[in-house]
Design an enzyme around this catalytic site. Structure first.
Site, short mmCIF file in Angstrom:
data_model
loop_
_atom_site.label_atom_id
_atom_site.label_comp_id
_atom_site.label_asym_id
_atom_site.label_seq_id
_atom_site.Cartn_x
_atom_site.Cartn_y
_atom_site.Cartn_z
N GLU A 140 -11.05 -6.80 -4.19
CA GLU A 140 -11.00 -8.24 -2.92
C GLU A 140 -12.25 -7.98 -2.48
O GLU A 140 -12.53 -6.88 -1.44
CB GLU A 140 -9.76 -8.15 -2.35
CG GLU A 140 -8.41 -8.68 -1.64
CD GLU A 140 -8.02 -8.11 -0.42
OE1 GLU A 140 -6.26 -7.92 -1.06
OE2 GLU A 140 -7.84 -8.64 0.81
N ASP A 161 2.55 2.05 3.38
CA ASP A 161 3.28 1.43 4.08
C ASP A 161 5.09 1.40 3.72
O ASP A 161 5.48 1.15 4.26
CB ASP A 161 3.20 -0.06 2.75
CG ASP A 161 1.52 -1.02 3.74
OD1 ASP A 161 0.77 -0.76 3.81
OD2 ASP A 161 1.84 -2.13 2.62
N HIS A 212 1.05 -1.31 -0.07
CA HIS A 212 0.24 0.25 -0.36
C HIS A 212 0.84 0.76 0.21
O HIS A 212 1.94 1.20 0.74
CB HIS A 212 -0.60 0.10 0.98
CG HIS A 212 -1.75 -0.90 1.49
ND1 HIS A 212 -1.47 -2.15 2.04
CD2 HIS A 212 -2.94 -1.26 1.23
CE1 HIS A 212 -2.61 -2.59 2.25
NE2 HIS A 212 -3.62 -2.25 1.71
N ASP A 238 -4.87 -13.82 -2.19
CA ASP A 238 -4.45 -13.49 -0.72
C ASP A 238 -4.05 -14.96 0.10
O ASP A 238 -5.00 -15.46 0.32
CB ASP A 238 -5.26 -12.65 -0.07
CG ASP A 238 -4.59 -11.46 -0.45
OD1 ASP A 238 -3.68 -11.20 -1.35
OD2 ASP A 238 -5.13 -10.08 -0.10
C1 XLS Z 1 -7.64 -6.68 4.39
C2 XLS Z 1 -7.15 -7.10 2.95
C3 XLS Z 1 -5.70 -6.01 3.13
C4 XLS Z 1 -6.31 -5.91 1.43
C5 XLS Z 1 -4.62 -5.73 0.74
O1 XLS Z 1 -8.68 -8.02 5.37
O2 XLS Z 1 -7.21 -8.62 3.14
O3 XLS Z 1 -4.83 -6.24 3.38
O4 XLS Z 1 -5.69 -6.93 0.72
O5 XLS Z 1 -5.82 -3.87 1.17
NI NI Z 2 -5.69 -8.59 1.54
NI NI Z 3 -7.47 -9.48 4.55
#
Ligand code: XLS
Ligand code: NI
Ligand code: NI
Length: 438
Positions: free
Chosen positions: A232, A104, A101, A296
Protein backbone atom coordinates in the site's frame (compact mmCIF):
# COMPACT_ATOMS: atom_id res chain seq x y z
CA UNK A 1 -25.53 -11.57 22.94
CA UNK A 2 -27.38 -8.27 23.17
CA UNK A 3 -27.93 -6.04 20.18
CA UNK A 4 -25.43 -3.15 20.29
CA UNK A 5 -26.79 -0.71 17.71
CA UNK A 6 -30.32 -1.05 19.06
CA UNK A 7 -31.85 2.00 17.47
CA UNK A 8 -30.70 1.13 13.99
CA UNK A 9 -32.43 -1.33 11.73
CA UNK A 10 -31.08 -2.94 8.60
CA UNK A 11 -30.17 -0.24 6.08
CA UNK A 12 -32.18 -0.71 2.89
CA UNK A 13 -32.08 0.87 -0.55
CA UNK A 14 -34.88 3.44 -0.74
CA UNK A 15 -34.07 5.34 -3.95
CA UNK A 16 -32.53 8.71 -4.61
CA UNK A 17 -35.49 10.77 -3.46
CA UNK A 18 -35.82 9.25 -0.04
CA UNK A 19 -35.70 11.55 2.97
CA UNK A 20 -34.87 8.62 5.23
CA UNK A 21 -31.36 9.36 6.50
CA UNK A 22 -30.73 5.72 7.37
CA UNK A 23 -31.28 4.33 3.88
CA UNK A 24 -29.22 4.00 0.73
CA UNK A 25 -30.04 6.39 -2.08
CA UNK A 26 -27.84 4.79 -4.73
CA UNK A 27 -26.41 1.54 -3.39
CA UNK A 28 -28.83 -1.10 -4.60
CA UNK A 29 -26.88 -4.35 -4.15
CA UNK A 30 -28.73 -6.38 -6.80
CA UNK A 31 -28.98 -3.69 -9.48
CA UNK A 32 -27.18 -4.75 -12.63
CA UNK A 33 -24.59 -2.36 -14.03
CA UNK A 34 -22.71 -3.41 -17.17
CA UNK A 35 -23.76 -7.02 -16.70
CA UNK A 36 -22.81 -7.40 -13.04
CA UNK A 37 -24.51 -6.79 -9.72
CA UNK A 38 -23.51 -3.63 -7.86
CA UNK A 39 -22.46 -5.77 -4.92
CA UNK A 40 -20.04 -7.68 -7.19
CA UNK A 41 -18.58 -4.48 -8.63
CA UNK A 42 -18.24 -3.07 -5.14
CA UNK A 43 -17.00 -5.61 -2.58
CA UNK A 44 -17.08 -3.20 0.36
CA UNK A 45 -15.06 -3.83 3.48
CA UNK A 46 -15.09 -2.44 6.99
CA UNK A 47 -11.72 -1.38 8.44
CA UNK A 48 -11.61 -2.89 11.94
CA UNK A 49 -9.21 -0.26 13.26
CA UNK A 50 -11.14 2.88 12.39
CA UNK A 51 -14.63 1.62 12.94
CA UNK A 52 -14.26 -0.51 16.04
CA UNK A 53 -11.08 0.77 17.70
CA UNK A 54 -10.51 4.46 16.94
CA UNK A 55 -12.64 6.70 19.14
CA UNK A 56 -11.56 10.19 18.19
CA UNK A 57 -8.25 10.62 20.00
CA UNK A 58 -5.98 13.09 18.22
CA UNK A 59 -2.74 14.89 19.12
CA UNK A 60 -4.69 17.44 21.12
CA UNK A 61 -7.34 15.47 22.91
CA UNK A 62 -8.69 12.13 24.04
CA UNK A 63 -11.56 9.96 22.86
CA UNK A 64 -14.86 11.59 22.05
CA UNK A 65 -16.74 8.42 21.09
CA UNK A 66 -17.52 5.46 23.29
CA UNK A 67 -16.28 2.28 21.66
CA UNK A 68 -16.12 0.21 24.83
CA UNK A 69 -19.30 -1.53 23.71
CA UNK A 70 -20.21 -2.00 27.36
CA UNK A 71 -16.90 -3.62 28.40
CA UNK A 72 -13.53 -2.58 29.76
CA UNK A 73 -11.09 -1.58 27.02
CA UNK A 74 -7.89 -3.56 26.69
CA UNK A 75 -9.51 -6.85 27.76
CA UNK A 76 -10.49 -9.94 25.82
CA UNK A 77 -14.10 -9.17 26.74
CA UNK A 78 -13.68 -5.91 24.84
CA UNK A 79 -12.05 -7.73 21.93
CA UNK A 80 -15.11 -10.00 21.75
CA UNK A 81 -17.52 -7.11 22.08
CA UNK A 82 -15.81 -5.52 19.08
CA UNK A 83 -16.41 -8.71 17.10
CA UNK A 84 -20.08 -8.61 18.11
CA UNK A 85 -20.35 -4.93 17.24
CA UNK A 86 -18.48 -5.36 13.96
CA UNK A 87 -20.59 -8.21 12.67
CA UNK A 88 -23.84 -6.55 13.71
CA UNK A 89 -22.67 -3.37 11.99
CA UNK A 90 -21.64 -5.11 8.76
CA UNK A 91 -24.85 -7.14 8.65
CA UNK A 92 -27.02 -4.07 9.12
CA UNK A 93 -25.24 -2.33 6.24
CA UNK A 94 -24.92 -5.36 3.97
CA UNK A 95 -21.11 -5.10 3.95
CA UNK A 96 -19.54 -8.37 2.82
CA UNK A 97 -15.94 -8.03 4.03
CA UNK A 98 -13.64 -6.73 6.74
CA UNK A 99 -9.93 -5.89 6.99
CA UNK A 100 -7.83 -6.10 10.13
CA UNK A 101 -4.39 -5.67 11.71
CA UNK A 102 -3.31 -8.20 14.34
CA UNK A 103 -3.45 -5.60 17.12
CA UNK A 104 -6.92 -4.39 16.10
CA UNK A 105 -8.51 -7.64 17.15
CA UNK A 106 -6.80 -8.32 20.52
CA UNK A 107 -4.88 -6.28 23.05
CA UNK A 108 -1.17 -6.98 22.69
CA UNK A 109 0.31 -8.90 25.63
CA UNK A 110 3.76 -8.62 27.22
CA UNK A 111 5.09 -11.50 25.16
CA UNK A 112 4.28 -12.67 21.68
CA UNK A 113 3.25 -16.18 22.70
CA UNK A 114 0.42 -14.82 24.81
CA UNK A 115 -0.56 -12.36 22.06
CA UNK A 116 -0.69 -15.24 19.61
CA UNK A 117 -2.83 -17.30 21.98
CA UNK A 118 -5.27 -14.40 22.20
CA UNK A 119 -5.26 -14.11 18.42
CA UNK A 120 -6.15 -17.79 18.11
CA UNK A 121 -9.00 -17.37 20.55
CA UNK A 122 -10.49 -14.28 18.91
CA UNK A 123 -10.21 -15.64 15.38
CA UNK A 124 -12.08 -18.79 16.47
CA UNK A 125 -14.83 -16.47 17.59
CA UNK A 126 -14.67 -14.43 14.38
CA UNK A 127 -14.81 -17.58 12.32
CA UNK A 128 -18.05 -18.62 14.00
CA UNK A 129 -19.57 -15.24 13.17
CA UNK A 130 -18.32 -15.48 9.61
CA UNK A 131 -20.02 -18.85 9.20
CA UNK A 132 -23.27 -17.50 10.63
CA UNK A 133 -23.35 -14.36 8.54
CA UNK A 134 -21.48 -15.20 5.32
CA UNK A 135 -19.23 -12.15 5.88
CA UNK A 136 -15.68 -12.69 4.65
CA UNK A 137 -12.19 -11.36 5.23
CA UNK A 138 -10.84 -9.07 2.50
CA UNK A 139 -7.31 -8.78 3.84
CA UNK A 140 -5.20 -9.08 6.92
CA UNK A 141 -2.03 -7.31 7.95
CA UNK A 142 0.40 -6.93 10.83
CA UNK A 143 0.70 -3.60 12.59
CA UNK A 144 4.44 -2.94 12.40
CA UNK A 145 4.30 0.78 13.13
CA UNK A 146 2.49 1.59 16.39
CA UNK A 147 4.62 -0.15 18.99
CA UNK A 148 7.79 1.74 20.04
CA UNK A 149 9.91 -1.29 19.03
CA UNK A 150 9.32 -0.21 15.41
CA UNK A 151 10.58 3.34 15.86
CA UNK A 152 13.49 2.66 13.48
CA UNK A 153 11.36 0.58 11.14
CA UNK A 154 10.24 -3.05 10.87
CA UNK A 155 11.78 -4.54 7.73
CA UNK A 156 14.03 -1.48 7.65
CA UNK A 157 15.10 -1.62 11.29
CA UNK A 158 18.76 -1.67 12.33
CA UNK A 159 17.96 -4.22 15.07
CA UNK A 160 18.05 -7.90 14.22
CA UNK A 161 15.79 -8.65 17.19
CA UNK A 162 13.16 -6.18 15.99
CA UNK A 163 13.44 -7.65 12.49
CA UNK A 164 12.73 -11.12 13.91
CA UNK A 165 9.81 -9.75 15.90
CA UNK A 166 8.37 -8.24 12.74
CA UNK A 167 8.84 -11.60 11.01
CA UNK A 168 6.98 -13.33 13.83
CA UNK A 169 4.08 -10.89 13.53
CA UNK A 170 3.88 -11.35 9.77
CA UNK A 171 4.00 -15.13 10.15
CA UNK A 172 1.10 -15.06 12.60
CA UNK A 173 -0.91 -12.50 10.62
CA UNK A 174 -0.51 -14.65 7.51
CA UNK A 175 -1.70 -17.72 9.40
CA UNK A 176 -4.75 -15.78 10.59
CA UNK A 177 -5.45 -14.46 7.10
CA UNK A 178 -5.40 -18.02 5.79
CA UNK A 179 -7.55 -19.23 8.69
CA UNK A 180 -10.13 -16.53 7.91
CA UNK A 181 -9.92 -17.11 4.16
CA UNK A 182 -8.65 -13.59 3.37
CA UNK A 183 -8.37 -12.54 -0.27
CA UNK A 184 -5.17 -10.60 0.34
CA UNK A 185 -2.36 -9.68 2.69
CA UNK A 186 -1.18 -6.06 2.98
CA UNK A 187 2.16 -4.45 3.70
CA UNK A 188 1.75 -0.82 4.58
CA UNK A 189 5.20 0.46 5.52
CA UNK A 190 4.46 3.35 7.84
CA UNK A 191 7.86 3.15 9.51
CA UNK A 192 9.67 1.85 6.44
CA UNK A 193 11.41 5.08 5.59
CA UNK A 194 13.62 7.63 7.25
CA UNK A 195 13.82 11.02 8.83
CA UNK A 196 17.42 11.85 7.90
CA UNK A 197 20.06 10.35 5.64
CA UNK A 198 22.65 11.21 8.31
CA UNK A 199 21.75 8.01 10.15
CA UNK A 200 20.32 5.87 7.36
CA UNK A 201 21.67 3.24 4.95
CA UNK A 202 18.86 3.33 2.38
CA UNK A 203 20.17 0.46 0.25
CA UNK A 204 20.60 -1.83 3.27
CA UNK A 205 17.10 -1.02 4.49
CA UNK A 206 15.41 -1.57 1.15
CA UNK A 207 17.19 -4.90 0.67
CA UNK A 208 16.06 -6.03 4.11
CA UNK A 209 12.45 -5.05 3.43
CA UNK A 210 12.56 -7.05 0.21
CA UNK A 211 14.08 -10.05 2.02
CA UNK A 212 11.29 -9.96 4.59
CA UNK A 213 8.66 -9.79 1.87
CA UNK A 214 10.27 -12.69 0.05
CA UNK A 215 10.20 -14.80 3.20
CA UNK A 216 6.57 -13.80 3.72
CA UNK A 217 5.67 -14.97 0.21
CA UNK A 218 7.48 -18.28 0.69
CA UNK A 219 5.82 -18.90 4.03
CA UNK A 220 2.40 -17.75 2.86
CA UNK A 221 2.45 -20.03 -0.16
CA UNK A 222 3.66 -22.94 2.01
CA UNK A 223 0.60 -22.66 4.26
CA UNK A 224 -1.88 -22.40 1.40
CA UNK A 225 -2.27 -18.66 0.92
CA UNK A 226 -3.32 -18.29 -2.70
CA UNK A 227 -4.38 -14.64 -2.61
CA UNK A 228 -2.42 -11.53 -3.49
CA UNK A 229 0.14 -9.79 -1.39
CA UNK A 230 -0.21 -6.04 -1.58
CA UNK A 231 2.00 -3.05 -1.01
CA UNK A 232 0.00 0.00 0.00
CA UNK A 233 2.02 2.99 -1.21
CA UNK A 234 2.19 6.17 0.85
CA UNK A 235 4.79 8.92 0.48
CA UNK A 236 5.02 10.22 4.04
CA UNK A 237 3.38 10.24 7.45
CA UNK A 238 4.46 9.04 9.88
CA UNK A 239 7.98 9.12 8.37
CA UNK A 240 9.24 12.07 6.38
CA UNK A 241 10.36 9.84 3.51
CA UNK A 242 8.64 6.49 3.01
CA UNK A 243 10.10 3.97 0.59
CA UNK A 244 6.73 3.05 -0.98
CA UNK A 245 6.21 6.64 -2.14
CA UNK A 246 3.63 5.96 -4.83
CA UNK A 247 2.48 3.26 -7.24
CA UNK A 248 5.33 3.77 -9.70
CA UNK A 249 7.95 3.59 -6.95
CA UNK A 250 6.41 0.48 -5.42
CA UNK A 251 6.16 -1.23 -8.80
CA UNK A 252 9.85 -0.51 -9.47
CA UNK A 253 10.77 -1.94 -6.07
CA UNK A 254 8.70 -5.10 -6.59
CA UNK A 255 10.27 -5.70 -9.99
CA UNK A 256 13.78 -5.00 -8.77
CA UNK A 257 13.51 -7.68 -6.11
CA UNK A 258 11.51 -10.24 -8.11
CA UNK A 259 8.36 -9.81 -6.03
CA UNK A 260 6.08 -8.71 -8.86
CA UNK A 261 4.51 -12.11 -9.46
CA UNK A 262 3.09 -12.34 -5.96
CA UNK A 263 2.36 -8.70 -5.21
CA UNK A 264 -0.17 -6.17 -6.41
CA UNK A 265 -0.98 -2.76 -5.00
CA UNK A 266 -3.58 -1.56 -2.56
CA UNK A 267 -4.23 2.03 -3.61
CA UNK A 268 -5.53 4.48 -1.04
CA UNK A 269 -7.14 7.69 -2.30
CA UNK A 270 -5.71 9.90 0.43
CA UNK A 271 -2.18 8.46 -0.05
CA UNK A 272 -2.37 9.29 -3.75
CA UNK A 273 -3.11 12.93 -3.03
CA UNK A 274 -0.31 13.09 -0.42
CA UNK A 275 2.06 11.91 -3.16
CA UNK A 276 0.95 14.82 -5.34
CA UNK A 277 -1.11 12.59 -7.61
CA UNK A 278 -4.77 12.15 -8.23
CA UNK A 279 -6.39 8.93 -7.04
CA UNK A 280 -7.17 8.02 -10.63
CA UNK A 281 -3.54 8.50 -11.65
CA UNK A 282 -2.42 5.92 -9.10
CA UNK A 283 -5.15 3.54 -10.24
CA UNK A 284 -4.17 3.94 -13.89
CA UNK A 285 -0.47 3.38 -13.19
CA UNK A 286 -1.30 0.24 -11.21
CA UNK A 287 -3.72 -1.06 -13.80
CA UNK A 288 -1.45 -0.67 -16.81
CA UNK A 289 1.21 -2.60 -14.91
CA UNK A 290 -1.33 -5.31 -14.02
CA UNK A 291 -0.94 -4.52 -10.38
CA UNK A 292 -4.28 -3.00 -9.48
CA UNK A 293 -5.33 -5.25 -6.61
CA UNK A 294 -7.42 -3.48 -4.03
CA UNK A 295 -8.53 -0.03 -2.91
CA UNK A 296 -8.57 1.81 0.40
CA UNK A 297 -11.59 3.98 -0.22
CA UNK A 298 -11.38 7.29 1.57
CA UNK A 299 -10.60 10.89 0.70
CA UNK A 300 -8.32 13.60 2.00
CA UNK A 301 -8.82 17.29 2.47
CA UNK A 302 -7.09 19.52 -0.05
CA UNK A 303 -6.44 22.13 2.64
CA UNK A 304 -4.71 19.70 4.99
CA UNK A 305 -1.44 17.96 4.24
CA UNK A 306 -1.98 14.71 6.05
CA UNK A 307 -3.90 11.46 5.87
CA UNK A 308 -7.24 12.67 7.16
CA UNK A 309 -8.98 9.41 6.18
CA UNK A 310 -12.37 10.96 5.53
CA UNK A 311 -15.33 9.05 4.27
CA UNK A 312 -15.62 9.70 0.56
CA UNK A 313 -18.37 12.06 -0.50
CA UNK A 314 -16.82 13.47 -3.67
CA UNK A 315 -18.79 11.85 -6.47
CA UNK A 316 -16.60 13.29 -9.19
CA UNK A 317 -13.61 11.48 -7.67
CA UNK A 318 -15.49 8.23 -7.10
CA UNK A 319 -16.73 8.37 -10.70
CA UNK A 320 -13.17 8.73 -11.98
CA UNK A 321 -12.08 5.91 -9.68
CA UNK A 322 -14.83 3.60 -10.90
CA UNK A 323 -14.04 4.56 -14.49
CA UNK A 324 -10.50 3.26 -13.95
CA UNK A 325 -11.71 0.17 -12.13
CA UNK A 326 -14.27 -0.72 -14.82
CA UNK A 327 -11.70 -0.18 -17.55
CA UNK A 328 -9.28 -2.44 -15.67
CA UNK A 329 -11.92 -5.19 -15.53
CA UNK A 330 -12.61 -4.86 -11.80
CA UNK A 331 -10.60 -5.60 -8.70
CA UNK A 332 -9.38 -8.92 -7.37
CA UNK A 333 -9.55 -7.26 -3.93
CA UNK A 334 -12.22 -4.85 -2.81
CA UNK A 335 -13.09 -1.40 -1.45
CA UNK A 336 -11.94 -1.07 2.13
CA UNK A 337 -13.23 2.03 3.89
CA UNK A 338 -9.95 3.05 5.48
CA UNK A 339 -11.84 6.03 6.83
CA UNK A 340 -12.99 7.38 10.14
CA UNK A 341 -15.71 9.61 11.44
CA UNK A 342 -14.67 13.19 12.15
CA UNK A 343 -13.91 13.62 15.84
CA UNK A 344 -17.12 15.50 16.65
CA UNK A 345 -19.26 12.86 14.88
CA UNK A 346 -19.22 10.64 17.90
CA UNK A 347 -22.45 8.64 18.05
CA UNK A 348 -23.25 5.12 16.89
CA UNK A 349 -25.63 6.65 14.37
CA UNK A 350 -22.72 8.67 12.92
CA UNK A 351 -20.89 5.40 12.23
CA UNK A 352 -23.81 4.35 10.04
CA UNK A 353 -24.12 7.71 8.33
CA UNK A 354 -20.43 7.50 7.44
CA UNK A 355 -20.75 4.10 5.77
CA UNK A 356 -24.00 4.99 4.04
CA UNK A 357 -22.26 8.08 2.64
CA UNK A 358 -19.21 6.10 1.50
CA UNK A 359 -21.21 3.27 -0.06
CA UNK A 360 -23.61 5.65 -1.82
CA UNK A 361 -20.71 7.76 -3.11
CA UNK A 362 -19.13 4.72 -4.72
CA UNK A 363 -22.45 3.36 -5.97
CA UNK A 364 -23.21 6.66 -7.67
CA UNK A 365 -19.64 6.78 -8.97
CA UNK A 366 -20.15 3.31 -10.46
CA UNK A 367 -23.43 4.35 -12.12
CA UNK A 368 -21.85 7.48 -13.61
CA UNK A 369 -18.66 5.72 -14.70
CA UNK A 370 -20.73 3.10 -16.53
CA UNK A 371 -22.69 5.91 -18.21
CA UNK A 372 -19.43 7.55 -19.29
CA UNK A 373 -18.21 4.30 -20.79
CA UNK A 374 -21.55 3.59 -22.47
CA UNK A 375 -21.64 7.15 -23.79
CA UNK A 376 -18.37 6.33 -25.53
CA UNK A 377 -17.24 9.86 -26.42
CA UNK A 378 -14.17 9.83 -24.16
CA UNK A 379 -13.06 6.47 -25.48
CA UNK A 380 -13.53 7.39 -29.09
CA UNK A 381 -11.64 10.64 -28.58
CA UNK A 382 -8.65 8.83 -27.09
CA UNK A 383 -8.79 6.16 -29.78
CA UNK A 384 -8.71 8.84 -32.46
CA UNK A 385 -5.98 10.83 -30.75
CA UNK A 386 -3.36 8.15 -31.42
CA UNK A 387 -4.66 7.29 -34.87
CA UNK A 388 -1.48 8.36 -36.66
CA UNK A 389 0.30 5.32 -35.23
CA UNK A 390 -2.14 2.94 -36.92
CA UNK A 391 -0.28 2.89 -40.22
CA UNK A 392 2.63 0.70 -41.27
CA UNK A 393 5.41 2.81 -39.78
CA UNK A 394 3.49 3.41 -36.55
CA UNK A 395 3.01 -0.32 -36.12
CA UNK A 396 6.69 -0.97 -36.68
CA UNK A 397 7.53 1.60 -33.98
CA UNK A 398 5.06 -0.03 -31.62
CA UNK A 399 6.55 -3.47 -32.19
CA UNK A 400 10.15 -2.32 -31.90
CA UNK A 401 10.97 -2.71 -35.60
CA UNK A 402 11.82 0.81 -36.66
CA UNK A 403 15.11 2.69 -36.62
CA UNK A 404 15.90 6.20 -35.52
CA UNK A 405 17.50 6.91 -38.90
CA UNK A 406 14.38 6.05 -40.92
CA UNK A 407 12.22 8.21 -38.67
CA UNK A 408 14.66 11.06 -39.15
CA UNK A 409 14.45 10.53 -42.91
CA UNK A 410 10.69 10.82 -42.76
CA UNK A 411 11.01 14.07 -40.80
CA UNK A 412 13.44 15.38 -43.36
CA UNK A 413 10.91 14.71 -46.15
CA UNK A 414 8.15 16.67 -44.42
CA UNK A 415 9.22 20.05 -45.59
CA UNK A 416 7.38 21.89 -42.83
CA UNK A 417 7.06 21.47 -39.09
CA UNK A 418 4.26 19.03 -38.04
CA UNK A 419 1.24 20.41 -36.15
CA UNK A 420 -0.48 18.07 -33.67
CA UNK A 421 -4.26 18.18 -33.08
CA UNK A 422 -5.93 19.85 -30.11
CA UNK A 423 -6.14 17.87 -26.85
CA UNK A 424 -9.63 19.36 -26.33
CA UNK A 425 -9.48 19.09 -22.57
CA UNK A 426 -12.25 21.56 -21.80
CA UNK A 427 -14.55 19.94 -24.35
CA UNK A 428 -13.95 16.55 -22.68
CA UNK A 429 -14.51 17.98 -19.20
CA UNK A 430 -17.83 19.28 -20.49
CA UNK A 431 -18.76 15.78 -21.61
CA UNK A 432 -18.07 14.44 -18.14
CA UNK A 433 -20.33 17.12 -16.68
CA UNK A 434 -23.06 16.38 -19.22
CA UNK A 435 -23.02 12.69 -18.37
CA UNK A 436 -22.78 13.26 -14.64
CA UNK A 437 -25.30 16.03 -14.23
CA UNK A 438 -27.44 15.59 -17.32
C1 XLS B 1 -2.22 4.30 6.96
C2 XLS B 1 -2.68 3.17 6.18
C3 XLS B 1 -3.10 1.97 7.00
C4 XLS B 1 -3.12 0.74 6.13
C5 XLS B 1 -3.10 -0.54 6.88
O1 XLS B 1 -2.11 5.41 6.47
O2 XLS B 1 -3.70 3.59 5.33
O3 XLS B 1 -4.32 2.20 7.60
O4 XLS B 1 -4.22 0.74 5.29
O5 XLS B 1 -1.99 -0.69 7.69
NI1 NI C 1 -4.88 2.34 4.15
NI1 NI D 1 -3.82 5.80 5.10
Amino acid sequence: MAEIFKDIKKIEYAGKNTKNPLAFRYYDADRIIMGKKMSEHLPFAMAWWHNLCAAGTDMFGRDTADKSFGTEKGTMAHAKAKVDAGFEFMQKLGIGYFCFHDVDIVPEAENINETNRRLDEITDYMLEKMKDTGIKCLWGTANMFSNPRFMNGAGSTNSLDVYCFAAAQIKKALELTVKLGGRGYVFWGGREGYETLLNTDVKFEQENIAALMKMAVEYGRSIGFTGDFYIEPKPKEPMKHQYDFDAATAIGFLRQYGLDRDFKLNIEANHATLAGHTFRHELRISAINEMLGSIDANQGDYLLGWDTDEFPYDVYESTMCMYEVLKAGGLTGGFNFDAKNRRPSNTYEDMFHAYILGMDTFALGLIKAAELIEDGELDSFVEKKYESFKGELGQRIRTGNATLAELADRAAEMGSCPTPDSGRQEYLEGIVNRVMFG
